[in-house]
Design a protein around this motif. Structure first.
Motif, PDB file in Angstrom:
ATOM      1  N   PHE A 135      12.672  97.845  69.905  1.00 26.63           N
ATOM      2  CA  PHE A 135      11.638  98.549  69.239  1.00 26.63           C
ATOM      3  C   PHE A 135      10.371  98.303  69.759  1.00 26.63           C
ATOM      4  O   PHE A 135       9.976  96.986  70.053  1.00 26.63           O
ATOM      5  CB  PHE A 135      11.780  98.362  67.604  1.00 26.63           C
ATOM      6  N   ASP A 136       9.373  99.245  69.719  1.00 27.42           N
ATOM      7  CA  ASP A 136       8.008  98.973  70.261  1.00 27.42           C
ATOM      8  C   ASP A 136       7.409  98.026  69.145  1.00 27.42           C
ATOM      9  O   ASP A 136       7.470  98.035  67.838  1.00 27.42           O
ATOM     10  CB  ASP A 136       7.350 100.368  70.113  1.00 27.42           C
ATOM     11  N   GLU A 137       6.477  97.131  69.541  1.00 29.55           N
ATOM     12  CA  GLU A 137       5.698  96.339  68.890  1.00 29.55           C
ATOM     13  C   GLU A 137       5.067  97.047  67.478  1.00 29.55           C
ATOM     14  O   GLU A 137       4.987  96.272  66.490  1.00 29.55           O
ATOM     15  CB  GLU A 137       4.722  95.576  69.325  1.00 29.55           C
ATOM     16  N   SER A 138       4.640  98.336  67.991  1.00 31.54           N
ATOM     17  CA  SER A 138       3.954  98.985  66.684  1.00 31.54           C
ATOM     18  C   SER A 138       4.920  99.240  65.444  1.00 31.54           C
ATOM     19  O   SER A 138       4.333  99.505  64.276  1.00 31.54           O
ATOM     20  CB  SER A 138       3.376 100.199  67.263  1.00 31.54           C
ATOM     21  N   VAL A 139       6.069  99.261  65.770  1.00 35.45           N
ATOM     22  CA  VAL A 139       7.083  99.577  64.532  1.00 35.45           C
ATOM     23  C   VAL A 139       7.177  98.223  63.637  1.00 35.45           C
ATOM     24  O   VAL A 139       7.510  98.300  62.494  1.00 35.45           O
ATOM     25  CB  VAL A 139       8.321  99.870  65.274  1.00 35.45           C
ATOM     26  N   ILE A 140       6.758  96.902  64.091  1.00 39.80           N
ATOM     27  CA  ILE A 140       7.236  95.902  63.351  1.00 39.80           C
ATOM     28  C   ILE A 140       6.137  95.333  62.770  1.00 39.80           C
ATOM     29  O   ILE A 140       4.897  94.977  63.683  1.00 39.80           O
ATOM     30  CB  ILE A 140       7.961  94.965  64.492  1.00 39.80           C
ATOM     31  N   ARG A 141       6.125  94.903  61.275  1.00 39.86           N
ATOM     32  CA  ARG A 141       4.874  94.249  60.850  1.00 39.86           C
ATOM     33  C   ARG A 141       5.612  93.124  60.220  1.00 39.86           C
ATOM     34  O   ARG A 141       6.763  93.066  59.598  1.00 39.86           O
ATOM     35  CB  ARG A 141       4.433  95.260  59.605  1.00 39.86           C
ATOM     36  N   ILE A 142       4.873  91.963  59.763  1.00 39.54           N
ATOM     37  CA  ILE A 142       5.172  90.928  59.415  1.00 39.54           C
ATOM     38  C   ILE A 142       4.201  91.053  57.931  1.00 39.54           C
ATOM     39  O   ILE A 142       2.818  91.029  57.998  1.00 39.54           O
ATOM     40  CB  ILE A 142       4.757  89.689  59.899  1.00 39.54           C
ATOM     41  N   VAL A 143       4.806  90.988  56.874  1.00 40.89           N
ATOM     42  CA  VAL A 143       4.285  90.954  55.590  1.00 40.89           C
ATOM     43  C   VAL A 143       4.767  89.649  54.767  1.00 40.89           C
ATOM     44  O   VAL A 143       5.672  89.867  53.958  1.00 40.89           O
ATOM     45  CB  VAL A 143       4.413  92.151  54.698  1.00 40.89           C
ATOM     46  N   THR A 144       4.275  88.558  54.839  1.00 38.33           N
ATOM     47  CA  THR A 144       4.584  87.353  54.221  1.00 38.33           C
ATOM     48  C   THR A 144       4.260  87.488  52.923  1.00 38.33           C
ATOM     49  O   THR A 144       3.166  87.580  52.662  1.00 38.33           O
ATOM     50  CB  THR A 144       4.063  86.048  54.885  1.00 38.33           C
ATOM     51  N   PRO A 145       5.094  87.252  51.687  1.00 32.24           N
ATOM     52  CA  PRO A 145       4.737  87.071  50.366  1.00 32.24           C
ATOM     53  C   PRO A 145       3.453  86.023  50.169  1.00 32.24           C
ATOM     54  O   PRO A 145       3.403  84.940  50.865  1.00 32.24           O
ATOM     55  CB  PRO A 145       6.050  86.528  49.517  1.00 32.24           C
ATOM     56  N   PRO A 146       2.657  86.432  49.238  1.00 33.89           N
ATOM     57  CA  PRO A 146       1.448  85.450  49.058  1.00 33.89           C
ATOM     58  C   PRO A 146       1.740  84.035  48.424  1.00 33.89           C
ATOM     59  O   PRO A 146       1.402  82.896  48.583  1.00 33.89           O
ATOM     60  CB  PRO A 146       0.345  86.321  48.241  1.00 33.89           C
ATOM     61  N   LEU A 147       2.893  83.926  47.751  1.00 31.97           N
ATOM     62  CA  LEU A 147       3.341  83.030  47.111  1.00 31.97           C
ATOM     63  C   LEU A 147       4.721  82.388  47.694  1.00 31.97           C
ATOM     64  O   LEU A 147       4.723  83.210  48.806  1.00 31.97           O
ATOM     65  CB  LEU A 147       3.689  83.282  45.671  1.00 31.97           C
ATOM     66  N   LYS A 148       5.349  81.759  47.119  1.00 32.63           N
ATOM     67  CA  LYS A 148       6.752  81.355  47.977  1.00 32.63           C
ATOM     68  C   LYS A 148       7.637  82.360  48.449  1.00 32.63           C
ATOM     69  O   LYS A 148       7.881  82.319  49.699  1.00 32.63           O
ATOM     70  CB  LYS A 148       7.572  80.424  47.059  1.00 32.63           C
ATOM     71  N   ASP A 149       7.925  83.187  47.701  1.00 30.66           N
ATOM     72  CA  ASP A 149       8.959  84.385  47.963  1.00 30.66           C
ATOM     73  C   ASP A 149       8.330  85.514  47.190  1.00 30.66           C
ATOM     74  O   ASP A 149       7.384  85.816  46.546  1.00 30.66           O
ATOM     75  CB  ASP A 149      10.429  83.970  47.920  1.00 30.66           C
ATOM     76  N   ILE A 150       9.158  86.732  47.355  1.00 31.36           N
ATOM     77  CA  ILE A 150       8.874  88.049  46.608  1.00 31.36           C
ATOM     78  C   ILE A 150       9.180  87.719  45.318  1.00 31.36           C
ATOM     79  O   ILE A 150       8.472  88.189  44.336  1.00 31.36           O
ATOM     80  CB  ILE A 150       9.601  89.141  47.273  1.00 31.36           C
ATOM     81  N   SER A 151      10.313  87.138  44.752  1.00 27.10           N
ATOM     82  CA  SER A 151      10.350  86.998  43.372  1.00 27.10           C
ATOM     83  C   SER A 151       9.332  86.093  42.813  1.00 27.10           C
ATOM     84  O   SER A 151       9.048  86.609  41.456  1.00 27.10           O
ATOM     85  CB  SER A 151      11.996  85.987  43.599  1.00 27.10           C
ATOM     86  N   GLU A 152       9.090  85.021  43.330  1.00 22.11           N
ATOM     87  CA  GLU A 152       7.973  84.066  42.731  1.00 22.11           C
ATOM     88  C   GLU A 152       6.627  85.273  42.664  1.00 22.11           C
ATOM     89  O   GLU A 152       5.853  85.197  41.604  1.00 22.11           O
ATOM     90  CB  GLU A 152       7.573  83.023  43.302  1.00 22.11           C
ATOM     91  N   THR A 153       6.142  85.782  43.785  1.00 22.01           N
ATOM     92  CA  THR A 153       5.154  86.817  43.418  1.00 22.01           C
ATOM     93  C   THR A 153       5.212  87.762  42.452  1.00 22.01           C
ATOM     94  O   THR A 153       4.253  87.859  41.684  1.00 22.01           O
ATOM     95  CB  THR A 153       4.872  87.638  44.827  1.00 22.01           C
ATOM     96  N   TYR A 154       6.382  88.388  42.086  1.00 21.13           N
ATOM     97  CA  TYR A 154       6.735  89.146  41.054  1.00 21.13           C
ATOM     98  C   TYR A 154       6.644  88.447  39.725  1.00 21.13           C
ATOM     99  O   TYR A 154       5.681  89.155  38.759  1.00 21.13           O
ATOM    100  CB  TYR A 154       8.005  89.648  41.109  1.00 21.13           C
TER     101      TYR A 154
END
Length: 212
Positions: free
Chosen positions: A180-199
């Motif tokens: 895949f082209d680099e423009s397709v890939i995004r890194i979105v790390t959760p602001p806290l430990k993981d998505i569950s904790e962020t929620y």
């Protein structure tokens, strides 16, 4: 040459053995509708005893594995792994039995580490994800991603104390960049430990803002 071992397929009736014990997930904000959709229950015997267990379906709608999440608090000396898997993890494309058409329609894929994060996103109404059951991208899942040809791939691995998730993210990105082209890939790390904790701590709106 020895013949390849055939993958085990489980009868749907095995799910009757799971107790309808939802409190641990409900306390994390996972909706009962989500829990029932993914057929989660408490294991009563075997390796997954006293774990919250969910079936893993293949693309033909057959159960070819299970995941079990341990929720009991542990002392520093205890070594019980958080997750246990039954079946060939390298063959898992979960939950394609529920969201394959959604992925085809949206052309946007979110890659997650854990079933708990997956259940959280589903509860928030975001259903275009695949779970890696860890921090590596299997060849089977990579082939599946190539086949659906997303125009956007979001890597949402955990924010770890020792940067394990971040290092794994870069390895997965390198793997994807071969196709895949680099423009397709995004890194979105959760602001806290993981998505569950962020929620749980920042709310549904924050999760939707990041991944919706």
């Amino acid at each position: 040459n020895e013949p390849l071992e055939q993958e085990r397929i489980y009868n749907e009736s095995v799910l009757i053995r799971l107790l309808p014990s939802y409190e641990l997930l409900l306390n994390r904000g996972i909706s009962e509708e989500t829990i029932r959709t993914f057929k989660i229950g408490m294991g009563q015997s075997g390796k997954l005893k006293w774990r919250l267990v969910g079936p893993v379906y293949n693309r033909r709608g057959q159960i070819h594995g299970f995941f079990g999440r341990w929720f009991k608090e542990q002392t520093p000396n205890e070594k019980t792994p958080k997750y246990l898997l039954i079946g060939r993890k390298t063959n898992f494309i979960w939950p394609c039995h529920l969201n394959h058409n959604i992925l085809i329609e949206k052309r946007k894929l979110i890659l997650l580490e854990s079933p708990t994060d997956s259940l959280t996103l589903w509860t928030c109404g975001t259903k275009n994800f695949n779970c890696m059951f860890g921090i590596s991208l299997s060849g089977t899942l990579l082939n599946y991603i190539i086949s659906i040809n997303p125009t956007e791939i979001i890597l949402a691995l955990n924010r770890d104390e020792h940067n394990v998730g971040q290092e794994a993210t870069q390895k997965i990105k390198s793997k994807l960049l071969k196709f895949f082209d680099e423009s397709v890939i995004r890194i979105v790390t959760p602001p806290l430990k993981d998505i569950s904790e962020t929620y749980q701590k920042l709310g549904k709106e924050k999760v939707i803002e990041l991944y919706g």
